[in-house]
Enzyme design. Structure first.
Site, PDB file in Angstrom:
ATOM      1  CG  ASN A  68       7.160  55.859   7.720  1.00 29.70           C
ATOM      2  OD1 ASN A  68       6.625  56.802   7.143  1.00 29.70           O
ATOM      3  ND2 ASN A  68       6.893  54.603   7.405  1.00 29.70           N
ATOM      4  CG  LEU A  89       0.742  55.519   7.382  1.00 27.47           C
ATOM      5  CD1 LEU A  89       1.817  55.535   6.308  1.00 27.47           C
ATOM      6  CD2 LEU A  89       0.760  56.811   8.190  1.00 27.47           C
ATOM      7  CE1 TYR A 116       0.429  39.851   9.155  1.00 25.95           C
ATOM      8  CE2 TYR A 116       2.500  40.676  10.014  1.00 25.95           C
ATOM      9  CZ  TYR A 116       1.122  40.689  10.004  1.00 25.95           C
ATOM     10  OH  TYR A 116       0.452  41.545  10.840  1.00 25.95           O
TER      11      TYR A 116
END
Length: 265
Positions: A230, A181, A42
């Site tokens: 969330n 999701l 990342y």
């Protein structure tokens, strides 16, 4: 129960801007998150560490997970780059260190003992694997001396991973669900919309609550208000009818499916 406690976490894949990443990690920790997931791939480990240090949360209360890139899975590279990850994160230890993908330089007989050595040296407290097939998971479990604390895979209401969920129960480890999701592509699914309307919430919260109810640890990527929103999934208890409706959805295709992934070989 697994020796490692993992709760709904913050995924940081795609948080490429260092300032946004650091601010998001800090906001997540201040909002109540205690599980932050990153990876060498990342390119944001330094920003994750910055966000952790900027927060008022005790370091010992937070699980920081990172992953060794598949090009760094030769034994000497595992050792060298794990210490580089530690330095970028600014930590004395990694709480959970994953084999990111069993491809590239991955050789179970060579790679996994290097992870054991890092565990024995205290570089990482726990070892995990990511994107393994059931067969590769069982193989890794036989080779490693340390227990596998977590297996991280794509998991959401339209890709439910029943076999890997059963494996997690059998071997007492966490199944951590990335893209919970479905990269946003499942949020208009009619059944999820109906369940959300019945519960007065959003389809995103329904998807996360489904994961939690099925003993999957979701790690949604989020920024801004979505970080706090969330957390509502922790308070939503879907009833049996709602869970059955979601369980009955036909699985679609993977959202993340590299050609070299183990399941494509």
């Amino acid at each position: 129960m697994p020796s490692l406690t993992l709760e709904l976490g913050l995924g940081t894949s795609g948080l490429d801007d260092p300032e946004i990443c650091a601010d998001t990690v800090e906001a997540a920790l201040e909002a109540g998150y205690r599980h932050i997931d990153t990876a060498q791939m990342y390119g944001n480990e330094a920003a994750v560490g910055e966000g952790l240090r900027a927060s008022d949360v005790d370091r010992e209360d937070v699980v920081i997970a990172t992953k060794i890139h598949h090009d760094n899975l030769a034994p000497e590279d595992v050792r060298e780059t794990a210490h580089e990850s530690l330095e970028r994160l600014g930590l004395e230890r990694i709480d959970l260190l994953y084999v990111h993908w069993p491809m590239g330089e991955y050789d179970p007989e060579e790679t996994l003992p290097a992870f054991d050595a890092l565990h024995e040296a205290g570089v990482t407290e726990h070892i995990g694997v990511s994107n393994f097939t059931p067969e590769l998971f069982r193989e890794a479990r036989e080779i490693l001396d340390a227990p596998i604390a977590a297996h991280q895979v794509e998991c959401h209401p339209l890709f439910k991973q029943p076999e890997l969920r059963e494996l997690a129960t059998e071997f007492d480890h966490h199944l951590v669900g990335y893209s919970p999701l479905g990269r946003g592509e499942i949020l208009d699914e009619p059944t999820l919309v109906e369940v959300a309307e019945r519960n007065g919430t959003s389809t995103a919260i329904v998807a996360l609550a489904w994961a939690l109810a099925r003993n999957v640890v979701p790690i949604p990527k989020a920024t801004g208000d979505h970080v706090t929103e969330n957390l509502a999934a922790l308070e939503l208890e879907l009833d049996d009818a709602d869970l059955a409706a979601i369980d009955g959805l036909v699985d679609g295709d993977r959202k993340i499916d590299p050609e070299a992934a183990a399941w494509n070989r």
